[in-house]
Design an enzyme around this catalytic site. Structure first.
Site, PDB file in Angstrom:
ATOM      1  CE  LYS A  71      -3.338  -1.287  -0.670  1.00 17.87           C
ATOM      2  NZ  LYS A  71      -3.601  -2.080  -1.910  1.00 17.87           N
ATOM      3  N   GLY A  73       2.297   2.566  -2.879  1.00 17.58           N
ATOM      4  CA  GLY A  73       2.406   3.159  -4.211  1.00 17.58           C
ATOM      5  C   GLY A  73       3.097   2.251  -5.218  1.00 17.58           C
ATOM      6  CB  THR A 130       9.289  -8.398  -4.129  1.00 14.53           C
ATOM      7  OG1 THR A 130       9.083  -9.298  -3.026  1.00 14.53           O
ATOM      8  CG2 THR A 130      10.408  -7.440  -3.756  1.00 14.53           C
ATOM      9  CG  HIS A 131       4.336  -6.081  -1.324  1.00 13.58           C
ATOM     10  ND1 HIS A 131       4.480  -4.778  -1.731  1.00 13.58           N
ATOM     11  CD2 HIS A 131       3.129  -6.486  -1.812  1.00 13.58           C
ATOM     12  CE1 HIS A 131       3.405  -4.423  -2.425  1.00 13.58           C
ATOM     13  NE2 HIS A 131       2.583  -5.435  -2.493  1.00 13.58           N
ATOM     14  CB  SER A 161      -3.843   2.406   2.132  1.00 12.14           C
ATOM     15  OG  SER A 161      -3.950   1.838   0.853  1.00 12.14           O
ATOM     16  CB  THR A 250       1.429   7.655 -13.994  1.00 10.50           C
ATOM     17  OG1 THR A 250       2.179   8.857 -13.936  1.00 10.50           O
ATOM     18  CG2 THR A 250       2.015   6.718 -15.027  1.00 10.50           C
ATOM     19  CG  MET A 255      -2.521   5.150 -13.080  1.00  7.00           C
ATOM     20  SD  MET A 255      -1.030   4.961 -12.087  1.00  7.00           S
ATOM     21  CE  MET A 255      -1.223   3.316 -11.405  1.00  7.00           C
ATOM     22  NE  ARG A 280      -8.189   3.745   0.868  1.00  5.61           N
ATOM     23  CZ  ARG A 280      -8.131   4.750   1.735  1.00  5.61           C
ATOM     24  NH1 ARG A 280      -9.229   5.182   2.310  1.00  5.61           N
ATOM     25  NH2 ARG A 280      -6.980   5.325   2.046  1.00  5.61           N
TER      26      ARG A 280
END
Ligand code: PPS
Length: 318
Positions: A71, A73, A130-131, A161, A250, A255, A280
């Site tokens: 969350k 970006g 990846t996170h 978020s 963007t 988006m 959101r």
């Protein structure tokens, strides 16, 4: 509940999943499986399973890794990079959803191509997402010293978020109330674990690796300047007019409307946008609409302890 037939997650090179089988598998997702701990890090059950597959990851020298805590970006910076790679070419960037243009390495959900499967179909030069915290990142990604772009976002907006995302993306456990979720976030028991540890360890990594550390808040404030930084970092300088075009393409508004970036191609059984859209609000400071004064004070006191000694600073409003 939307029809599985009316939506497709898959770009042209992937076979659509069998709708009957898919529905059965997705019903299991409604059970919101508990997180699974890997080396002390809580993860979405299916993503934890995918780590095994990732051990075979072949890293190419021109790969660029996009790393973020959830969350922060990720989708925004992924779209920016894909547009940079294609000189803002609208048609090329509209060919597939963002999660097929930028494979999400640890992604795995029953009956959908995993991140590693998508990667196999991805031509060079590849962008990878990846996170994962460093303790779970495949060593090959670091050994090859590929370029890494990390984007961080202030903890309060991330928490809000993430709470809304937990509600709409049913591979997560039930988040409970906001009060419950905030506690889970602060005690580092959300999927991917500690925000505090994540932003700090990748911040330190930039001292040894070719890593561009970006902030969501800076991107909000001056997208052109930040996009230019990215073009320089990846060695793809762009003319002014293309740069301006990418800033426009963007924007949050663009988006949010774009099915190739707004995750609306994912079946409602997995992501229910009627609960909360993936795109959101896209702002900085939205946390003020959710945190109570008492929660904010408690959060700040805890934050100070967890971030003590770090020279990493965030804006929580613009
Ligand atoms: S994920 O699921 O972890 O990959 O999500 P991620 O893409 O990292 O973060 C989603 C949040 O980023 C916002 N977003 C944007 N903000 C501003 N501009 C643009 N173009 C943009 N694209 C995505 C998105 O709205 C989520 O933040 P919230 O605060 O929930 O709106």
């Amino acid at each position: 509940m939307g029809s599985l037939h009316s939506k497709t997650l898959i770009s042209h090179q992937y076979k659509s999943p069998d709708p009957g089988k898919l529905r059965m598998e997705l019903i299991q997702d409604h059970s919101r499986p508990p997180l699974v701990y890997v080396k002390g890090i809580p993860l979405i059950k299916y993503f934890a399973e995918a780590l095994e597959e990732m051990k075979d990851l072949q890293v190419w020298p021109d790969d660029v890794l996009i790393s973020t805590y959830p969350k922060s970006g990720t989708t925004w910076v992924s779209e920016i990079l894909d547009r940079i790679y294609h000189w803002g070419d609208q048609e090329k960037c509209q060919q597939a959803p963002i999660f097929h243009r930028v494979p999400f390495l640890e992604f795995k959900v029953p009956e959908f191509p995993s991140g590693m499967e998508v990667l196999k179909e991805t031509p060079a030069p590849r962008l990878l997402k990846t996170h994962l915290p460093l303790s779970l990142l495949p060593q090959a990604l670091l050994d090859r010293k590929i370029k890494i772009i990390y984007m961080a976002r202030n903890a309060k907006d991330v928490a809000v978020s993430y709470f809304n995302f937990y509600k709409m993306a049913k591979v997560h456990p039930d988040p409970g109330t906001w009060e419950d979720f905030l506690e889970t976030f602060m005690t580092e028991k959300v999927s991917y674990g500690s925000w505090y540890q994540h932003v700090k360890e990748w911040w330190e990594l930039r001292k040894q690796y070719p890593l561009l550390y970006l902030f969501y808040e800076d991107m909000k404030k001056d997208p052109k300047r930040e996009i230019q930084k990215i073009t320089e970092f990846v060695g793809q300088p762009l003319p002014e007019d293309i740069l301006d075009q990418i800033v426009q393409q963007t924007s949050f508004k663009k988006m949010k409307e774009n099915p190739m970036t707004n995750y609306s191609t994912i079946p409602d059984e997995i992501m229910d946008h009627t609960i909360s859209p993936f795109m959101r609000k896209g702002t900085t400071g939205d946390w003020k609409n959710t945190f109570t004064v008492a929660q904010n004070e408690r959060f700040d006191a805890d934050y100070e302890k967890k971030m003590a000694g770090s020279d990493l600073h965030f804006y929580t409003e613009l």
